[in-house]
Design a protein around this motif. Sequence first.
Motif, PDB file in Angstrom:
ATOM      1  N   ASP A 155       0.784  -1.354   0.095  1.00  0.00           N
ATOM      2  CA  ASP A 155      -0.176  -0.055   0.448  1.00  0.00           C
ATOM      3  C   ASP A 155       0.468   1.380  -0.392  1.00  0.00           C
ATOM      4  OD1 ASP A 155      -2.552   1.845   0.387  1.00  0.00           O
ATOM      5  OD2 ASP A 155      -1.423   2.207   1.805  1.00  0.00           O
ATOM      6  N   ILE A 156       1.871   1.306   0.990  1.00  0.00           N
ATOM      7  CA  ILE A 156       2.322   2.468   0.932  1.00  0.00           C
ATOM      8  C   ILE A 156       3.954   2.731  -0.232  1.00  0.00           C
ATOM      9  CG2 ILE A 156       2.338   2.842   3.503  1.00  0.00           C
ATOM     10  CD1 ILE A 156       5.964   2.170   2.684  1.00  0.00           C
ATOM     11  N   PRO A 175       4.265   1.876  -3.171  1.00  0.00           N
ATOM     12  CA  PRO A 175       3.651   3.110  -4.485  1.00  0.00           C
ATOM     13  C   PRO A 175       3.810   4.174  -4.154  1.00  0.00           C
ATOM     14  CG  PRO A 175       2.336   1.185  -4.328  1.00  0.00           C
ATOM     15  CD  PRO A 175       3.432   1.242  -3.291  1.00  0.00           C
ATOM     16  N   LYS A 176       3.252   5.073  -3.511  1.00  0.00           N
ATOM     17  CA  LYS A 176       3.167   6.191  -3.177  1.00  0.00           C
ATOM     18  C   LYS A 176       4.418   7.123  -2.660  1.00  0.00           C
ATOM     19  CE  LYS A 176      -1.724   5.196  -0.679  1.00  0.00           C
ATOM     20  NZ  LYS A 176      -1.644   4.793   0.292  1.00  0.00           N
ATOM     21  N   ILE A 177       5.285   6.337  -2.413  1.00  0.00           N
ATOM     22  CA  ILE A 177       6.465   7.311  -2.043  1.00  0.00           C
ATOM     23  C   ILE A 177       7.357   8.397  -3.766  1.00  0.00           C
ATOM     24  CG2 ILE A 177       9.165   7.258  -1.406  1.00  0.00           C
ATOM     25  CD1 ILE A 177       8.315   4.419  -0.126  1.00  0.00           C
ATOM     26  N   PRO A 178       7.365   9.181  -4.027  1.00  0.00           N
ATOM     27  CA  PRO A 178       7.477   9.292  -5.041  1.00  0.00           C
ATOM     28  C   PRO A 178       9.202   8.881  -5.284  1.00  0.00           C
ATOM     29  CG  PRO A 178       7.327  11.016  -3.468  1.00  0.00           C
ATOM     30  CD  PRO A 178       6.821  10.282  -2.857  1.00  0.00           C
ATOM     31  N   TYR A 179       9.273   8.767  -6.283  1.00  0.00           N
ATOM     32  CA  TYR A 179      10.133   8.138  -7.061  1.00  0.00           C
ATOM     33  C   TYR A 179      11.814   8.729  -6.977  1.00  0.00           C
ATOM     34  CZ  TYR A 179      14.156   6.904 -10.644  1.00  0.00           C
ATOM     35  OH  TYR A 179      15.303   6.531 -11.170  1.00  0.00           O
ATOM     36  N   ARG A 212      12.984   7.733  -3.445  1.00  0.00           N
ATOM     37  CA  ARG A 212      13.419   6.379  -3.181  1.00  0.00           C
ATOM     38  C   ARG A 212      15.373   6.417  -2.954  1.00  0.00           C
ATOM     39  NH1 ARG A 212       8.472   3.215  -6.659  1.00  0.00           N
ATOM     40  NH2 ARG A 212       6.919   4.155  -5.756  1.00  0.00           N
ATOM     41  N   ASN A 265      11.429   0.087  -7.494  1.00  0.00           N
ATOM     42  CA  ASN A 265      10.661  -1.273  -7.150  1.00  0.00           C
ATOM     43  C   ASN A 265      12.116  -1.877  -7.068  1.00  0.00           C
ATOM     44  OD1 ASN A 265       8.053   0.033  -7.243  1.00  0.00           O
ATOM     45  ND2 ASN A 265       8.048  -0.356  -9.012  1.00  0.00           N
ATOM     46  N   GLN A 314       7.986   5.682   6.897  1.00  0.00           N
ATOM     47  CA  GLN A 314       6.962   5.088   7.012  1.00  0.00           C
ATOM     48  C   GLN A 314       7.358   4.614   8.138  1.00  0.00           C
ATOM     49  OE1 GLN A 314       3.944   5.756   4.586  1.00  0.00           O
ATOM     50  NE2 GLN A 314       5.164   6.995   2.857  1.00  0.00           N
ATOM     51  N   LYS A 320       3.071   8.632   8.573  1.00  0.00           N
ATOM     52  CA  LYS A 320       4.659   8.910   8.106  1.00  0.00           C
ATOM     53  C   LYS A 320       5.426   9.941   9.403  1.00  0.00           C
ATOM     54  CE  LYS A 320       3.501  10.066   3.925  1.00  0.00           C
ATOM     55  NZ  LYS A 320       2.805  10.785   2.174  1.00  0.00           N
TER      56      LYS A 320
END
Length: 273
Positions: A116-117, A119-123, A126, A162, A198, A209
């Motif tokens: 869930d979390i 994909p919500k982290i901006p590129y 990462r 990813n 997170q 967060k």
Amino acid sequence: MHQTTLSQNLLGLRKAEAIYDRVVQLSDLIFRDEALVNKQEHLQELTFLLQGVKGTDTILTIFNHRTYLPELQVGQEEFWGLLPNETKDERMKNVLSILHKDYAAFPYESVNWLADIFPKIPYEDRLNMKVHHCCMRFIRADDKQIRLFSQGVPVQVDENRNFRYTLNYIQNIQHLIKKDFTSYWIRISYGQNSELVQTFHSGSKDSSKRDLLSTREKEVLLLIAEDLDTKEIAQRLFISVNTVGNHRSNMIDRLGARDTTALVQLAKMTGMI
């Protein structure tokens, strides 16, 4: 007696298989299918790294986030003890079969949270990622207790950053955790300076967060780590002695630490202080 134990083991394996199958389904929501490159070199590196911590309480593994299986492992036999004869695909199911019932939700609950979390982290954020899991309880066939602590860092990512594979340092921290602590927690740190976090705590089902410890709690804990006593900390931070004690108790309760020394060690292991 033997028949009862056998039935219990079979029941545990069936539950573990169901949990494992669900985890694999959830992991497919986020992770990509790519081959692990330089496999032999990674195995040699893991073997070398483990020599410094060789014993019965540590594993190093490279974990495949598509199949939800360890791709390479060093030290697993000593760590998990006697498990049924198995292929690599069966190892996770056998490990899950000795997971204590208080933590039955951990495998799919944790993967669901990550799916869930992440994909919500901006590129652009990462970077410098570390994933910590703490406190899950396992009981080996010889009744030895394991409280799992895992730190994972990506060793291979795709074009979207990813995880494909992570290097995981896994340790038994039974000596650091309260016997009656029935929760687990996860902490992810990331960003240019690992300044973003997170967290998830199973006791409250709280996903945030914010860090597991507040800024003030970290200030108190840093001074505890410097060996200041309660009165000295209160004077340094201009707060009451009771407030210092409340902060200490709240931190111990939240992280499941056995005592203040364990609390400091857990916070350092996860980079909270």
